[in-house]
Design a protein around this motif. Structure first.
Motif, PDB file in Angstrom:
ATOM      1  N   SER A  73       0.848  -1.214   0.000  1.00  0.00           N
ATOM      2  CA  SER A  73       0.000   0.000   0.000  1.00  0.00           C
ATOM      3  C   SER A  73       0.870   1.246   0.000  1.00  0.00           C
ATOM      4  O   SER A  73       0.557   2.238  -0.669  1.00  0.00           O
ATOM      5  CB  SER A  73      -0.878   0.055   1.254  1.00  0.00           C
ATOM      6  OG  SER A  73      -1.741  -1.030   1.285  1.00  0.00           O
ATOM      7  N   VAL A  77       1.058   4.320  -2.718  1.00  0.00           N
ATOM      8  CA  VAL A  77       0.911   5.732  -2.337  1.00  0.00           C
ATOM      9  C   VAL A  77       2.166   6.520  -2.720  1.00  0.00           C
ATOM     10  O   VAL A  77       2.082   7.610  -3.300  1.00  0.00           O
ATOM     11  CB  VAL A  77       0.630   5.846  -0.813  1.00  0.00           C
ATOM     12  CG1 VAL A  77       0.753   7.283  -0.347  1.00  0.00           C
ATOM     13  CG2 VAL A  77      -0.747   5.280  -0.495  1.00  0.00           C
ATOM     14  N   ARG A 147      -3.962  -3.538  -1.258  1.00  0.00           N
ATOM     15  CA  ARG A 147      -3.067  -2.373  -1.322  1.00  0.00           C
ATOM     16  C   ARG A 147      -3.650  -1.201  -2.092  1.00  0.00           C
ATOM     17  O   ARG A 147      -2.957  -0.210  -2.319  1.00  0.00           O
ATOM     18  CB  ARG A 147      -1.761  -2.810  -2.007  1.00  0.00           C
ATOM     19  CG  ARG A 147      -1.970  -3.205  -3.470  1.00  0.00           C
ATOM     20  CD  ARG A 147      -0.711  -3.636  -4.160  1.00  0.00           C
ATOM     21  NE  ARG A 147      -0.887  -3.838  -5.576  1.00  0.00           N
ATOM     22  CZ  ARG A 147      -0.602  -4.958  -6.232  1.00  0.00           C
ATOM     23  NH1 ARG A 147      -0.121  -6.005  -5.582  1.00  0.00           N
ATOM     24  NH2 ARG A 147      -0.783  -5.029  -7.532  1.00  0.00           N
ATOM     25  N   VAL A 148      -4.908  -1.287  -2.523  1.00  0.00           N
ATOM     26  CA  VAL A 148      -5.415  -0.380  -3.563  1.00  0.00           C
ATOM     27  C   VAL A 148      -5.933   0.970  -3.048  1.00  0.00           C
ATOM     28  O   VAL A 148      -6.183   1.883  -3.845  1.00  0.00           O
ATOM     29  CB  VAL A 148      -6.517  -1.098  -4.389  1.00  0.00           C
ATOM     30  CG1 VAL A 148      -7.877  -1.069  -3.656  1.00  0.00           C
ATOM     31  CG2 VAL A 148      -6.647  -0.506  -5.778  1.00  0.00           C
ATOM     32  N   ALA A 149      -6.080   1.135  -1.733  1.00  0.00           N
ATOM     33  CA  ALA A 149      -6.766   2.332  -1.198  1.00  0.00           C
ATOM     34  C   ALA A 149      -6.208   3.657  -1.720  1.00  0.00           C
ATOM     35  O   ALA A 149      -6.951   4.627  -1.868  1.00  0.00           O
ATOM     36  CB  ALA A 149      -6.742   2.314   0.326  1.00  0.00           C
ATOM     37  N   GLY A 150      -4.915   3.710  -1.999  1.00  0.00           N
ATOM     38  CA  GLY A 150      -4.324   4.958  -2.501  1.00  0.00           C
ATOM     39  C   GLY A 150      -4.959   5.462  -3.793  1.00  0.00           C
ATOM     40  O   GLY A 150      -5.010   6.677  -4.033  1.00  0.00           O
TER      41      GLY A 150
END
Ligand code: F2R
Ligand code: MG
Ligand code: MG
Ligand code: MG
Length: 355
Positions: A73, A77, A147-150
């Motif tokens: 993650s 970012v 890991r995709v939240a960024g």
């Protein structure tokens, strides 16, 4: 539509970090007993002040290390911040360099082959190593989703969220059951950032987007090749809708229908269900825990891939409730929490700048 505030960005990254660090303590256990989990969490709370000693407020003991979920993650970012947009070559390089620097963060068994190929100077197409995984079928693990939240913290347009969630996942996960899970998780964070969406609207929107996402030829053929029905993520979202209409749902039913495994299909819907279910009180979880804490506790209590399910649900819940629900004692128990706060601020600035 009002622009989401900084608190939601901080909540999202902090929720994700908490889910990973707390969940990792229990990862891989088929059964997690709630009393044991609650007693572990109690140990994170500040010690009562000793007479003449240090004031209360500092967490006890060593910080809890983050795992591959957070390591990757952070690469997502850091790449977005450095390039100010999605750049597949830069992101792939960061994944591989990060793995080389700290290979013992608990990475998936197969994905390390992708990193090794990406590190080779002979690699000219950064998507090629992922396509070669599992005899050309590609990975359907939850690594693209975790890991995709960024992505939704940089892109406000929903078409961009889908496009770049997919591309970021395809660097390691070429099977549509892997990258569609990343799209679903990114959409969930995107919706959670919006002001006051109801449970029902949240789910309806996810279903209508995923019915589109899963209708292309590759999604249909990948699902069929693995013996699944068509539109498997959309079907599980509909199952979540049924669950939410019941007054209580046994853990065994959640595990049977949604799962707690390492495949995106057996974990992303579970994270979304956990978030939605934990909007309401849970008779088994003490009432002094807030909704974000309850979400993480519930995810871990399911056992299995606890760090990853809790990190995904934590990102969604943190984006929805904001940093107000992130308990300082929990956050300060996690490795690199201050850097996480700084990254959230930089993402917020980039998001606003791009609007
Ligand atoms: N690796 C782990 N946890 C296992 C060990 C944890 C702990 N220390 C313990 O011992 O209990 N966690 C991390 O891995 C998951 C994310 O994995 P990712 O990035 O998706 O990796 P990979 O290797 O691509 O896929 C994972 C596994 O899924 C199966 N699989 C995937 N695609 C497949 C396919 N097409 N055919 C057959 N199997 C497939 C394989 O078993 C892969 O190894 C997160 O939980 C993260 O926390
Ligand atoms: Mg992990
Ligand atoms: Mg992220
Ligand atoms: Mg995991």
């Amino acid at each position: 539509r009002p622009r989401p505030g900084l608190a939601r960005f901080r909540g999202c990254l902090a929720g994700a970090l908490l889910g990973d660090c707390l969940g990792a303590v229990f990862e891989g256990r088929s059964v997690v007993k709630l009393p044991e989990l609650l007693s572990f969490l109690k140990g994170l709370e500040p010690a009562p002040p000793e007479e003449g000693g240090e004031a209360a407020g500092s967490a006890r003991g060593e910080s809890l290390p983050y795992t591959d979920d957070t390591a990757m993650s952070r690469s997502v970012v850091q790449s977005l911040l450095a390039k100010q947009e999605f750049d597949e070559v830069d992101m792939a390089k960061r994944f591989a360099e990060e793995y080389k620097k700290e290979p013992n963060r608990g990475y998936g068994m197969a994905v390390v082959n992708v990193f090794k190929k990406l590190l080779s100077p002979k690699c000219s197409d950064v998507f090629e190593p992922a396509r070669a995984q599992f005899n050309g079928k590609g990975s359907y693990g939850n690594g693209g989703a975790m890991r995709v939240a960024g992505i939704p913290l940089v892109y406000s347009d929903i078409q961009d969220v889908k496009k770049f969630a997919k591309l970021s996942a395809e660097l390691t996960h070429a099977n549509s059951l892997g990258y569609n899970g990343a799209i679903l998780q990114a959409l969930a964070v995107h919706l959670a950032l919006q002001e006051g969406l109801s449970k029902e609207t949240f789910l309806e929107q996810l279903i209508s987007h995923m019915e589109h996402v899963e209708a292309d030829d590759k999604s249909l053929s990948d699902a069929r090749a693995l013996g699944f029905e068509d539109l498997p993520f959309s079907r599980r979202l509909k199952k979540i809708k049924e669950f939410l209409e019941l007054s209580s749902v046994p853990k065994a039913d959640v595990l049977f229908e949604l799962g707690n495994g390492i495949a995106a299909l057996r974990s992303v819907p579970t994270a979304i269900y956990s978030f939605l279910r934990c909007m309401d009180a849970d008779p088994d979880i003490p009432a002094h825990y807030n909704a974000l804490q309850r979400t993480i506790i519930y995810c871990i209590s399911l056992g299995g891939d606890t760090d990853t399910i809790a990190t995904m649900a934590g990102a969604i819940a943190g984006a929805y409730y904001g940093e107000e629900q992130v308990p300082p004692s929990w956050e300060q128990s996690c490795e690199a929490f201050q850097e996480t706060q700084r990254m959230a601020k930089s993402l917020y600035e980039l998001y606003c700048q791009r609007l």
